[in-house]
Design an enzyme around this catalytic site. Sequence first.
Site, PDB file in Angstrom:
ATOM      1  N   LYS A  35       0.838  -1.201   0.000  1.00  0.00           N
ATOM      2  CA  LYS A  35       0.000   0.000   0.000  1.00  0.00           C
ATOM      3  C   LYS A  35       0.874   1.253   0.000  1.00  0.00           C
ATOM      4  O   LYS A  35       2.083   1.193   0.238  1.00  0.00           O
ATOM      5  CB  LYS A  35      -0.933  -0.007   1.212  1.00  0.00           C
ATOM      6  CG  LYS A  35      -0.237  -0.031   2.552  1.00  0.00           C
ATOM      7  CD  LYS A  35      -1.243  -0.149   3.684  1.00  0.00           C
ATOM      8  CE  LYS A  35      -0.530  -0.196   5.033  1.00  0.00           C
ATOM      9  NZ  LYS A  35      -1.494  -0.282   6.158  1.00  0.00           N
ATOM     10  N   ARG A 130     -10.209  -0.681  16.032  1.00  0.00           N
ATOM     11  CA  ARG A 130     -10.138   0.114  14.809  1.00  0.00           C
ATOM     12  C   ARG A 130     -11.047  -0.523  13.774  1.00  0.00           C
ATOM     13  O   ARG A 130     -12.116   0.008  13.469  1.00  0.00           O
ATOM     14  CB  ARG A 130      -8.679   0.206  14.334  1.00  0.00           C
ATOM     15  CG  ARG A 130      -8.424   1.273  13.305  1.00  0.00           C
ATOM     16  CD  ARG A 130      -6.955   1.373  12.965  1.00  0.00           C
ATOM     17  NE  ARG A 130      -6.412   0.132  12.400  1.00  0.00           N
ATOM     18  CZ  ARG A 130      -5.190   0.028  11.897  1.00  0.00           C
ATOM     19  NH1 ARG A 130      -4.366   1.061  11.917  1.00  0.00           N
ATOM     20  NH2 ARG A 130      -4.764  -1.122  11.391  1.00  0.00           N
ATOM     21  N   TYR A 254      16.853  30.004   8.923  1.00  0.00           N
ATOM     22  CA  TYR A 254      15.643  30.686   9.373  1.00  0.00           C
ATOM     23  C   TYR A 254      15.530  30.665  10.898  1.00  0.00           C
ATOM     24  O   TYR A 254      15.800  29.652  11.555  1.00  0.00           O
ATOM     25  CB  TYR A 254      14.407  30.007   8.795  1.00  0.00           C
ATOM     26  CG  TYR A 254      14.104  30.391   7.367  1.00  0.00           C
ATOM     27  CD1 TYR A 254      13.934  31.718   7.001  1.00  0.00           C
ATOM     28  CD2 TYR A 254      13.988  29.406   6.390  1.00  0.00           C
ATOM     29  CE1 TYR A 254      13.650  32.061   5.685  1.00  0.00           C
ATOM     30  CE2 TYR A 254      13.706  29.741   5.074  1.00  0.00           C
ATOM     31  CZ  TYR A 254      13.530  31.071   4.721  1.00  0.00           C
ATOM     32  OH  TYR A 254      13.251  31.398   3.429  1.00  0.00           O
ATOM     33  N   MET A 302      12.547  24.900   2.853  1.00  0.00           N
ATOM     34  CA  MET A 302      11.817  24.149   1.839  1.00  0.00           C
ATOM     35  C   MET A 302      12.748  23.434   0.860  1.00  0.00           C
ATOM     36  O   MET A 302      12.474  22.306   0.444  1.00  0.00           O
ATOM     37  CB  MET A 302      10.875  25.064   1.061  1.00  0.00           C
ATOM     38  CG  MET A 302      10.041  24.324   0.017  1.00  0.00           C
ATOM     39  SD  MET A 302       8.894  25.373  -0.887  1.00  0.00           S
ATOM     40  CE  MET A 302       7.666  25.710   0.368  1.00  0.00           C
TER      41      MET A 302
END
Length: 366
Positions: A35, A130, A254, A302
């Site tokens: 998955k 669940r 930053y 980023m």
Amino acid sequence: MARGTEAVIDVAALARNLDRVRGWAGEARVMAVVKADAYGHGLERCLPALVEADLLAVATLDEARAIRALDPRTPVLLLEGVMAAEELPVVDALALEMVVHSPEQLHWIEAAGGSPGPRVWLKLDSGMHRLGFALEAAEAAYRRLHALPGVETVVLMTHFACADDPEGAMTDHQLAAFDAAVAGLDGPHCVANSAALLTRPGARRDWVRAGLLPYGVSPLADRDGPELGLDPVMTLESRLISVRDVPAGDAVGYGARYRAARDVRIGVAAIGYGDGYPRNLPDGTPVLVNGRRQALAGRVSMDMATVDLAGQPDAAVGDPVVLWGRGLPVEEIARAAGTIPYELVCRVTRRVRYREIPYLRSAARS
């Protein structure tokens, strides 16, 4: 390619790890979970090695369709079953096996008047709360499934909440509750996930679900993949795009979080949270530069991450950087980020270039 940020996928390592899983599983058959695009490693590139498993497992119909577009014959299990009655014909058309975990799903199958196939998987809730039928409803659900036309085998399964804790009592409680609920019901058992495969030999039974292990990553909080004899399949790589001298007292990055305690050389690697490298990693997180451990110095942005190059006076623009993988377990980076390795390998973003080390059957197991 100019940026040099890549996820290198060693498919031969995947095949070797699957062999290792088979060794742990003993007589049990192995289900390989694929998955989330093979846990972020890429289904298409991983499939040639993973079809060596006895069964592939997915979470969604779209994931099953992706497998069928590449391989029409490999057995595939839909782990969460169908989401609506209208999906049952799709399951049939794709020749899937499916888990039945709720009264609603069982009703849809019965109302359709068809067959879920010769083998169906009945999921029971042994305490995780669940998915799964309540334990007291196990026998009734089992008999209703066996009454469906064409059903020959009902696999009895459950899922553990704390199997990654070798000393925890909950897994033992869940296993005992499951065994009591299915006593007298004939059918294979599937209870061990990757963690239980390692920590609970008595849970291996007839089927084991290998999720993270084939990808060379440990599901245990206190053990890394290489300690288990596994090879990392994904190595996240970049390179230095800048090297600069920063005097003592000056800040880097930053928020000026990192302030140099001494004159320091700072390397800038072309990797950031836009690529899936976590922003919240603290100063000191290990990074490999030229194969040697260095420390993250400053907040990840980023597109870039800054690294203290202490001990490497000759480090230069273009030098290789490894963020996790071969030589630096992803489990270690996950601990630094306060998360689990599953999340890191699954969230590498689309702007990272994937490069495959091919799977050659003759060499993969050497």
